[in-house]
Design an enzyme around this catalytic site. Structure first.
Site, PDB file in Angstrom:
ATOM      1  CD1 TRP A  31      35.220  -2.364  -0.265  1.00 20.18           C
ATOM      2  CD2 TRP A  31      36.724  -0.830  -0.871  1.00 20.18           C
ATOM      3  NE1 TRP A  31      36.195  -2.986  -1.017  1.00 20.18           N
ATOM      4  CE2 TRP A  31      37.124  -2.083  -1.408  1.00 20.18           C
ATOM      5  CE3 TRP A  31      37.516   0.281  -1.147  1.00 20.18           C
ATOM      6  CZ2 TRP A  31      38.274  -2.238  -2.163  1.00 20.18           C
ATOM      7  CZ3 TRP A  31      38.655   0.123  -1.903  1.00 20.18           C
ATOM      8  CH2 TRP A  31      39.024  -1.130  -2.404  1.00 20.18           C
ATOM      9  CG  ASN A  32      27.885  -0.763  -0.149  1.00 20.04           C
ATOM     10  OD1 ASN A  32      27.427  -0.361   0.894  1.00 20.04           O
ATOM     11  ND2 ASN A  32      27.135  -1.295  -1.098  1.00 20.04           N
ATOM     12  CD1 TRP A  33      31.627  -3.223   4.065  1.00 18.52           C
ATOM     13  CD2 TRP A  33      30.397  -4.069   5.737  1.00 18.52           C
ATOM     14  NE1 TRP A  33      32.304  -4.304   4.590  1.00 18.52           N
ATOM     15  CE2 TRP A  33      31.579  -4.845   5.617  1.00 18.52           C
ATOM     16  CE3 TRP A  33      29.475  -4.426   6.719  1.00 18.52           C
ATOM     17  CZ2 TRP A  33      31.862  -5.934   6.452  1.00 18.52           C
ATOM     18  CZ3 TRP A  33      29.741  -5.509   7.552  1.00 18.52           C
ATOM     19  CH2 TRP A  33      30.924  -6.248   7.429  1.00 18.52           C
ATOM     20  CG  ASP A  34      35.010  -0.132   4.249  1.00 22.68           C
ATOM     21  OD1 ASP A  34      34.487  -1.087   3.664  1.00 22.68           O
ATOM     22  OD2 ASP A  34      36.124  -0.202   4.806  1.00 22.68           O
ATOM     23  CE1 TYR A  79      41.107  -4.073  -3.312  1.00 21.72           C
ATOM     24  CE2 TYR A  79      40.082  -3.783  -5.459  1.00 21.72           C
ATOM     25  CZ  TYR A  79      40.106  -4.380  -4.213  1.00 21.72           C
ATOM     26  OH  TYR A  79      39.142  -5.280  -3.870  1.00 21.72           O
ATOM     27  CD  GLN A  99      31.800  -4.153   0.875  1.00 22.12           C
ATOM     28  OE1 GLN A  99      31.667  -2.943   1.002  1.00 22.12           O
ATOM     29  NE2 GLN A  99      32.880  -4.793   1.284  1.00 22.12           N
ATOM     30  CG  ASP A 160      36.860  -9.930   1.732  1.00 23.12           C
ATOM     31  OD1 ASP A 160      35.752  -9.487   2.067  1.00 23.12           O
ATOM     32  OD2 ASP A 160      37.753  -9.209   1.265  1.00 23.12           O
ATOM     33  CE1 TYR A 342      41.666  -8.287   5.435  1.00 24.70           C
ATOM     34  CE2 TYR A 342      40.368  -9.734   4.057  1.00 24.70           C
ATOM     35  CZ  TYR A 342      40.872  -8.487   4.331  1.00 24.70           C
ATOM     36  OH  TYR A 342      40.572  -7.460   3.491  1.00 24.70           O
ATOM     37  CD  GLU A 386      42.347  -4.366   6.779  1.00 25.70           C
ATOM     38  OE1 GLU A 386      43.603  -4.448   6.730  1.00 25.70           O
ATOM     39  OE2 GLU A 386      41.612  -4.656   5.820  1.00 25.70           O
TER      40      GLU A 386
HETATM   41  C1  GLC Z   1      38.144  -5.997   2.785  1.00 27.71           C
HETATM   42  C2  GLC Z   1      37.112  -6.397   3.822  1.00 27.71           C
HETATM   43  C3  GLC Z   1      35.801  -5.705   3.521  1.00 27.71           C
HETATM   44  C4  GLC Z   1      36.029  -4.202   3.471  1.00 27.71           C
HETATM   45  C5  GLC Z   1      37.159  -3.833   2.517  1.00 27.71           C
HETATM   46  C6  GLC Z   1      37.561  -2.372   2.620  1.00 27.71           C
HETATM   47  O1  GLC Z   1      37.806  -6.442   1.512  1.00 27.71           O
HETATM   48  O2  GLC Z   1      36.955  -7.765   3.871  1.00 27.71           O
HETATM   49  O3  GLC Z   1      34.831  -6.023   4.477  1.00 27.71           O
HETATM   50  O4  GLC Z   1      34.855  -3.562   3.098  1.00 27.71           O
HETATM   51  O5  GLC Z   1      38.290  -4.594   2.789  1.00 27.71           O
HETATM   52  O6  GLC Z   1      37.894  -2.042   3.942  1.00 27.71           O
END
Ligand code: GLC
Length: 415
Positions: A31-34, A79, A99, A160, A342, A386
């Site tokens: 995942w991008n921002w992760d 997923y 993201q 989300d 969440y 998380e």
């Molecule tokens: C969920 C979160 C998102 C994150 C992803 C992977 O979709 O809302 O912010 O990047 O999970 O952790």
């Protein structure tokens, strides 16, 4: 005391060979921002691995500069929606939305934490991709040059199911061509996840963009959801400032001037989101401010100096009077606040890290320490979850989360 070896162990365990999954099974891709946060975490103990994280994410960058929300490096059935729902034929396969752009900020931090010729060479090699990505944001998401970029999907905000998107999402049809086969609710308690109807709308949007052929102008025109997300815009402004600093060494004078031009447009535009004493996202279809205060509203502090730092600090103190742990993702006084669900209430370590950085940058050291201290105490007591319940501190969602481990490493270094 954070167990640094345990935090490092989470990153190592989630390493799939040059890229890191957010957590095992629940999120089996990159995942991008992760990954931007993960790279900063790796940089505290393994700089070459930090660069590899950034490089693997950039392998997913499109020719037009989009850095996708997900890069599907290897197949997985864990997923939904996987690559076939997105229908994008690229190698590696990716999703077709983005993201929050933390990456330039992360690259600068990795470089500064591990100076030396290895880092310089790797930064120089990725420079064109970072530059192209920031050009993409301006061209694809702000073609009129308003200074605010448009977000087309709640997944693009990274938050989300925030109540900030409820009203805008209500206008999105629930019809889908693809059968919805969620996998997340098989891994964690459905009560803590987005609702079924949210997912139908999420997938409707994906299908709408696929119908537009993933063309940025077509997507902007066709999308039934268009918001100026205060979080994304604040993070992008911060990233532009970090990119400008990198440009002095890795770019040309003309590139630096180009970036400064964008900053000059974006900084005043971000201020237009200050409404009724807080920074609020704007619904670009109705034109109205979205009257839900969320943790994203503190992120203009992370973007740079805010003229409203004092008011923001006072609001954060007020929130601290309503919940035990900072920073809840939604104003605890809001009727849609849900401490376990969440992005509707829980505390997220990455958001805390950005808010604390912004508080310190705006002269609020004590409050920054409070936010950092809460984050570390939560992780200490409840693990690399998380997210966390702001009322009890309970850890929720996936249990060995990469970005939570990365933030533990980043914060522990400053304590
Ligand atoms: C969920 C979160 C998102 C994150 C992803 C992977 O979709 O809302 O912010 O990047 O999970 O952790």
């Amino acid at each position: 005391m954070i167990d640094r070896l345990a935090a490092q162990g989470v990153l190592r365990a989630n390493d799939r060979g040059g890229y890191t999954v957010p957590t095992d099974r629940l999120y089996p891709f990159q995942w991008n921002w992760d990954s931007a946060f993960v790279a900063m975490g790796f940089a505290t103990f393994d700089a070459p691995r930090a660069w590899a994280e950034i490089e693997s994410l950039l392998r997913g960058e499109w020719d037009d500069g989009l850095i996708p929300q997900i890069v599907f490096h290897a197949p997985s059935d864990d997923y939904f929606p996987g690559p076939d729902v997105w229908g994008i034929e690229r190698d590696p396969r990716t999703s077709g939305i983005t993201q929050p752009p933390v990456l330039a900020t992360a690259a600068r931090k990795v470089l500064e934490s591990a100076p030396g010729s290895g880092s310089e060479a790797r930064m120089a090699a990725i420079w064109p991709k970072l530059r192209d990505n920031h050009r993409w944001w301006a061209r694809a998401r702000d073609p009129q040059g308003t200074g605010l970029v448009t977000t087309l999907h709640p997944w693009e905000t990274g938050m989300d199911n925030s109540p900030a998107w409820d009203a805008a999402l209500d206008r999105v049809p629930t019809t889908t061509r693809n059968a919805i086969r969620r996998r997340d609710t098989g891994h964690v308690d459905p009560a803590f996840r987005p609702r079924a109807i949210d997912y139908q709308r999420f997938i409707h949007l994906v299908e709408c963009f696929a119908d537009a052929g993933w063309d940025p102008a077509g997507m902007l025109a066709a999308s039934p959801l268009r918001v100026a997300d205060v979080g994304t815009n604040a993070i992008l402004l911060r990233a532009e400032r970090d990119l400008a600093a990198l440009a002095t060494r890795f770019g040309t004078p003309a590139e630096r001037t180009e970036i400064e031009g964008r900053i000059a447009r974006m900084a005043p535009a971000l201020e237009t989101l200050w409404q009724d004493g807080f920074y609020l996202s704007r619904d670009l279809i109705s034109g109205a401010a979205i009257p839900v205060r969320t943790s994203a509203g503190f992120l203009p502090l992370f973007a740079g100096e805010s003229p409203h730092e004092a008011a923001l600090a006072a609001t954060l103190q007020a929130w601290a009077g309503m919940v035990r742990w900072l920073v809840p993702s939604t104003d605890p006084a809001h009727p849609q606040f849900e401490p376990l669900r969440y992005w509707r209430g829980p505390v997220w370590a990455v958001v805390n890290w950005m808010i604390a950085d912004g508080l310190r940058g705006n002269g609020h050291d004590a409050l920054a320490r409070r936010v950092e201290g809460d984050t570390l105490t939560l992780i200490d007591a409840h693990g690399f979850s998380e997210y966390f319940d702001p009322t009890t501190g309970q850890g929720i969602g996936g249990a060995t989360f990469s970005w939570t481990a990365a933030i533990a490493l980043l914060l522990e270094g400053t304590r």
